[in-house]
Design an enzyme around this catalytic site. Sequence first.
Site, mmCIF file in Angstrom:
data_model
loop_
_atom_site.group_PDB
_atom_site.id
_atom_site.type_symbol
_atom_site.label_atom_id
_atom_site.label_comp_id
_atom_site.label_asym_id
_atom_site.label_seq_id
_atom_site.Cartn_x
_atom_site.Cartn_y
_atom_site.Cartn_z
ATOM 1 N N SER A 96 -27.963 -15.278 3.559
ATOM 2 C CA SER A 96 -27.418 -14.510 2.498
ATOM 3 C C SER A 96 -26.034 -13.920 2.143
ATOM 4 O O SER A 96 -25.689 -12.561 2.530
ATOM 5 C CB SER A 96 -28.284 -12.754 2.069
ATOM 6 O OG SER A 96 -29.626 -12.778 2.895
ATOM 7 N N GLU A 97 -25.569 -15.399 2.322
ATOM 8 C CA GLU A 97 -23.962 -15.078 1.610
ATOM 9 C C GLU A 97 -23.528 -13.877 0.850
ATOM 10 O O GLU A 97 -22.686 -13.139 1.383
ATOM 11 C CB GLU A 97 -23.291 -16.288 1.543
ATOM 12 C CG GLU A 97 -23.452 -17.678 2.912
ATOM 13 C CD GLU A 97 -24.815 -18.015 2.911
ATOM 14 O OE1 GLU A 97 -25.489 -18.280 1.992
ATOM 15 O OE2 GLU A 97 -25.019 -18.769 4.463
ATOM 16 N N ASP A 118 -18.831 -24.350 3.627
ATOM 17 C CA ASP A 118 -19.611 -24.859 1.914
ATOM 18 C C ASP A 118 -20.382 -23.330 2.010
ATOM 19 O O ASP A 118 -20.755 -23.697 0.825
ATOM 20 C CB ASP A 118 -20.430 -26.091 2.291
ATOM 21 C CG ASP A 118 -19.422 -27.154 3.633
ATOM 22 O OD1 ASP A 118 -19.126 -27.849 2.518
ATOM 23 O OD2 ASP A 118 -18.852 -26.728 4.665
ATOM 24 N N HIS A 155 -21.174 -30.087 4.755
ATOM 25 C CA HIS A 155 -20.855 -29.750 6.051
ATOM 26 C C HIS A 155 -20.101 -29.951 6.206
ATOM 27 O O HIS A 155 -19.294 -30.212 6.960
ATOM 28 C CB HIS A 155 -22.274 -29.579 7.010
ATOM 29 C CG HIS A 155 -23.568 -28.997 6.424
ATOM 30 N ND1 HIS A 155 -24.232 -28.998 5.521
ATOM 31 C CD2 HIS A 155 -23.862 -28.001 7.189
ATOM 32 C CE1 HIS A 155 -24.883 -27.745 5.788
ATOM 33 N NE2 HIS A 155 -25.194 -27.954 7.036
#
Lengths: 310, 330
Positions: free
Chosen positions: B59-60, B85, B129
Amino acid sequence: MADLAAMARIRAFEEKVRELRLAGEIVGSVHLCIGQEAGPVGACSVLEPRDALFATYRGHGWALARGVPAEAMFAELLGRASGLNAGRGGSAYFTAPEYGFNGENSIVGGGAPLAVGAALAARVDGSGRVAVAVFGDGAVNQGAVHEALNMAGAFRLPVVFVCENNGYSELTPIAAMVADPELWHRAAAYGMPGRRVDANDPSVVRVATAEAVQRARGADGPTFLELMTERLVGHYIGDAEQYRRPGEVDAARAREPLVRLHDALAAQGVSDAELTGIVSRARAEIEQAAGRALAAPPADATSAREHIYA
Amino acid sequence: MPRLNYAGAVNAALAQLLASDPRVLVYGEDVAVPGGVFGVTRGLRKAYGPDRVFDTPISEAAILGSAVGAALMGCRPIVEIMWIDFSLVALDQIVNQAANARYVSCGRAPTPIVIRTQQGNAPGACAQHSQSLEAFFLHTPGIRVVMPRTPQDAYDAVLTAAHVDDPVLVIENRALYLEEKVDISLREHPRPMGWHHRRRGGEDLTVVTWGAITHRVLQAAGQLADQGIDVDVLEMPWLDPFDTAAVADSVGRTGRLAVVHEANRTGGFGAEVVAGLVEAGVRLDHPPVRIATPDVRVPAAPVLADALIPSVEAIAHGLRGAIRERAGAR
């Protein structure tokens, strides 16, 4: 009586803001909480100075209920040097950490993860702090709110999630934007108690919040409160409100929190003069605060580049 | 002096910070019990406890937003975003929340957070990525950005970032983590932000670079030296604050400038370096040159990625182009 005075003060503040906005003294988007005063008054009455509250852009009432001075708020709205944020915040981004008012937020749902962080800090700093995340019904459809609910639930953090459901996510009925309009149901998925609260009554809000705060302070984890409320005005000043059903706002005016508490107190035998006095004293105080703010010098243009870095 | 590789140097800095300041928290996806997908945070949870070093949900927004909230309460969170990213799913928390708090509060609500992440292409990594996104954050006032390449710089960058009272993005590079161990100084007191390194001295051309591609730049400069062309190579780990004066000083002597970065060309920080030089009034004898990845998504197959990201040969070719007139005049 204290609730009536506090709600009347918020109402008077918002009405004065509307007047100043329509007169062009205040510029920009302004979101009023007229009709929603019982939520902040009830909830903040059980919070302590050490607690942290993160509000939304419809946050003037929450700021006042946390004790932020009305004059500094008017000055902020008016772009004065003496403003709460010296003119940097404006209506939608008041910040007053010294009052445990850790900011409005102009990003829908953006403050919920911040509240989780304030609760994480409480886990290590021994403060016993409870963090309160206030957001509207529309914010339940924001990813950041779900991430915050989940992390708070998973870690049993001392957070009270306060969802002010005024029926509209901005200009669109929330019921049309969710499969289940009982937003409190979502709490179960995150392992926390959830409940719907009649937020037209500050004492009901107070009881529900006190219970949630007690759970949080006792290391029993977060709670989700859905405060059922109605905004008696547009999403912003100037909103044509064409999305309203006929008679909707008139019906809401009959049950709005100030009318309801006024009538209840009258029924208990509080005299008309006393009730009128509470409201007129609130108005007088707000008028004076606005007057002083209007007389203050504008924000200092030479300060515009300050405070970007330490 | 201990011998550490890049990952070990970052780990040592985090350990030093956790040991010296109880307000420091270290958290992110898989950083605690697993010790990080690249092993960078190994052992920290055991040493400093699960309240200060912990794993998070994927959960950025919650990771970054909670870091802001914890910092507002006086903590010094150091959070990891596993790939740069992934920061894009939570840019709101960096740009709208972290970067604004100090300014809007007139300094009453600073957000001293460190965001550790890593970026860049490595063989086989897909387009989600592989990006080099430093320019995104350099365009955001209120955030500091550092891109260490060596173990010593990695240690120093993390140590310094954690002592800065503003959000600092530390952009590491996974291709560097396990490179050879070197002697590093585990200083206790942080260096001031903004340092740079003159990696080679030369009078023919100034080359400004940062990050992992510096390795290739140095090889290319070596090739040019064999051909009698002396390149002044400035490695700039700190992109904000950026030492424009150091670049101006070098270009003042060489009259020529090339900037090399792995990020794609348009809107890359190289353009800002060139503009800063021009605005500083430094006389250039030759148009400045930017050597960068073309404006393309990054493909997974190494043969495709190698066709885009500047190789040693491509850099050497570009640098020769930047001095062509002078060489011709000789």
